[in-house]
Design a protein around this motif. Structure first.
Motif, mmCIF file in Angstrom:
data_model
loop_
_atom_site.group_PDB
_atom_site.id
_atom_site.type_symbol
_atom_site.label_atom_id
_atom_site.label_comp_id
_atom_site.label_asym_id
_atom_site.label_seq_id
_atom_site.Cartn_x
_atom_site.Cartn_y
_atom_site.Cartn_z
ATOM 1 N N CYS A 1 51.271 31.948 34.763
ATOM 2 C CA CYS A 1 52.390 32.338 35.705
ATOM 3 C C CYS A 1 51.983 32.130 37.148
ATOM 4 C CB CYS A 1 52.518 34.035 35.570
ATOM 5 S SG CYS A 1 52.519 34.553 33.778
ATOM 6 N N SER A 2 53.092 31.681 37.804
ATOM 7 C CA SER A 2 52.732 31.026 39.219
ATOM 8 C C SER A 2 52.209 31.958 40.258
ATOM 9 C CB SER A 2 53.932 30.267 39.481
ATOM 10 O OG SER A 2 54.943 31.024 39.823
ATOM 11 N N PHE A 3 52.729 33.383 39.755
ATOM 12 C CA PHE A 3 52.511 34.247 41.080
ATOM 13 C C PHE A 3 51.037 35.121 40.752
ATOM 14 C CE2 PHE A 3 55.310 35.733 37.411
ATOM 15 C CZ PHE A 3 54.294 36.693 36.776
ATOM 16 N N CYS A 4 50.222 34.491 39.783
ATOM 17 C CA CYS A 4 49.244 35.370 39.342
ATOM 18 C C CYS A 4 47.680 34.616 39.622
ATOM 19 C CB CYS A 4 49.270 35.499 37.719
ATOM 20 S SG CYS A 4 48.022 36.504 37.092
ATOM 21 N N ALA A 5 46.747 35.353 40.228
ATOM 22 C CA ALA A 5 45.628 34.907 40.645
ATOM 23 C C ALA A 5 44.781 34.629 39.399
ATOM 24 C CB ALA A 5 44.886 35.828 41.456
ATOM 25 N N SER A 6 44.948 35.376 38.324
ATOM 26 C CA SER A 6 44.193 35.013 37.118
ATOM 27 C C SER A 6 44.321 34.137 36.339
ATOM 28 C CB SER A 6 44.485 36.544 36.128
ATOM 29 O OG SER A 6 44.245 37.574 36.635
ATOM 30 N N SER A 7 45.656 33.226 36.701
ATOM 31 C CA SER A 7 46.008 32.180 35.899
ATOM 32 C C SER A 7 45.033 30.919 36.370
ATOM 33 C CB SER A 7 47.401 31.941 35.683
ATOM 34 O OG SER A 7 47.859 31.693 37.141
ATOM 35 N N LYS A 8 44.463 31.029 37.589
ATOM 36 C CA LYS A 8 44.205 29.877 38.325
ATOM 37 C C LYS A 8 42.801 29.079 37.662
ATOM 38 C CE LYS A 8 45.694 31.128 42.928
ATOM 39 N NZ LYS A 8 45.514 31.481 44.275
ATOM 40 N N GLY A 9 42.087 29.794 36.848
ATOM 41 C CA GLY A 9 41.003 28.910 36.284
ATOM 42 C C GLY A 9 41.169 28.850 34.817
#
Ligand code: SF4
Length: 351
Positions: free
Chosen positions: A120-128
């Protein structure tokens, strides 16, 4: 899928599973009930502390099983009373847990995966991306550690931290059975909420389990076209498939679904969005929860609370069942993934 490397993990076993294990070890099944109570009522950390078990059984358990260790490595406390904890497991993976006080009691938001692959583009958790699924024991550990540290009894558990709970389906169901078992922690079975980005087939599977779990669905846009720009899962399941699965969930469980909707100025806050959201919520008989989003380093802009209030008022005028979420923990990076990302970025050191 990478799983925890702890294979004989007592903390992740439901009471029924422990009774089966005892039978396989040619012990009476009630020993399984005793072990369950030691783990989840007395919260022992070591098999040797299970004092009413015969010594030879404790020795056999110690040689074949383990109670995985978890430890809080960072904590932040907000002026509004909410707290955020970073819990690390034996393989070094770490996840976030947030404790929040409401009028109706203390809620805890736990993580179900280390990282997340939903993107999800708005979520910090998706970055890694996704590192691995959490075990049921790692989910209950977050609750036990956080409630010990803040000294509060937890009355509600929300699976809304890092990870997509329905992407870790079996472990989440075991977690639910463990945490609601009256001979353990004994959380009310109505006290668990699963938040999903919209895995329609898993929503149907969860309904068929008839657990009485409250379901919360992240909608955030009312057309497929717009939803696909911020949530890759919308490329797999259309809005129509998602809505159908929510209707099925409500009909099968009699549990009202909540639609989560982050009001993003200029993106999803026009009158046509009000109409679309109202129509979807009526079809599902759903409650709408509007979210003032905490800003993260990149991505969507910070939601203007006044704009969210205007959006709520437009929905109210048209007869929607809608609330606007309080923003808790804004000063401690309470959006999912923010503390974890900060610690990872600093090489594991506290900021
Ligand atoms: S919002 Fe939830 S499902 Fe989406 S990337 Fe973040 S943790 Fe995963």
């Amino acid at each position: 899928m990478v799983e925890s490397n702890c294979k004989n993990d007592l903390l992740s076993m439901t009471k029924e599973k422990l009774k089966e294990v005892m039978e396989e070890m040619e012990c009476l099944p009630y020993r399984g009930e005793q072990i369950f109570s030691f783990l989840h009522k007395n919260r022992v950390k070591d098999i040797d502390e299970m004092s009413s078990l015969p010594l030879d059984l404790r020795e056999r358990l110690s040689s074949e099983f383990e109670i995985p260790k978890a430890v809080v490595i960072d904590a932040l406390h907000s002026e509004d009373g909410s707290s955020k904890y970073l819990t690390a497991f034996s393989d070094g993976q770490a996840v976030e847990t947030v404790v929040m006080d409401y009028r109706f009691g203390t809620s805890i938001c736990i993580s179900t995966q280390a990282g997340c692959r939903m993107g999800c583009s708005f979520c910090a958790s998706s970055k890694g991306g996704l590192n691995r699924n959490l075990t049921a024991g790692e989910m209950v550990s977050q609750i036990y550690l956080a409630s010990d540290m803040c000294g509060k009894m937890i009355s509600n558990v929300v699976l809304m931290g890092t990870g997509e709970p329905l992407d870790n389906f079996c472990n989440v169901l075991s977690f639910y059975d463990i945490i609601t078992d009256k001979s353990g922690y004994g959380l009310s079975n109505r006290g668990v909420t699963i938040s999903t980005c919209g895995l329609a087939d898993k929503i149907r599977a969860l309904a068929d389990e008839k657990k009485g779990i409250t379901l919360s669905v992240s909608l955030h846009a009312v057309t497929d076209e717009k939803r696909r720009t911020i949530m890759p899962i919308a490329k797999k399941y259309t809005l129509e498939e998602l809505v159908d699965s929510c209707i099925y969930y409500y009909k099968t469980t009699s549990r009202r679904v909540t639609l989560e909707y982050a009001v993003m100025p200029g993106f999803n806050d026009a009158l046509e969005d009000v109409a679309g959201l109202l129509s979807i919520s009526k079809r599902i008989s759903a409650h709408i929860n509007l979210i003032p989003v905490n800003s993260i380093e990149k991505g969507m802009s910070n939601t203007d609370r006044k704009n969210a209030e205007r959006f709520r008022d437009e929905l109210n005028l048209r007869g929607a069942n809608v609330t606007l979420r309080r923003t808790l923990g804004a000063d401690i990076m309470a959006s999912c993934g923010q503390l974890r990302n900060t610690v990872i970025a600093s090489g594991g050191k506290k900021e």
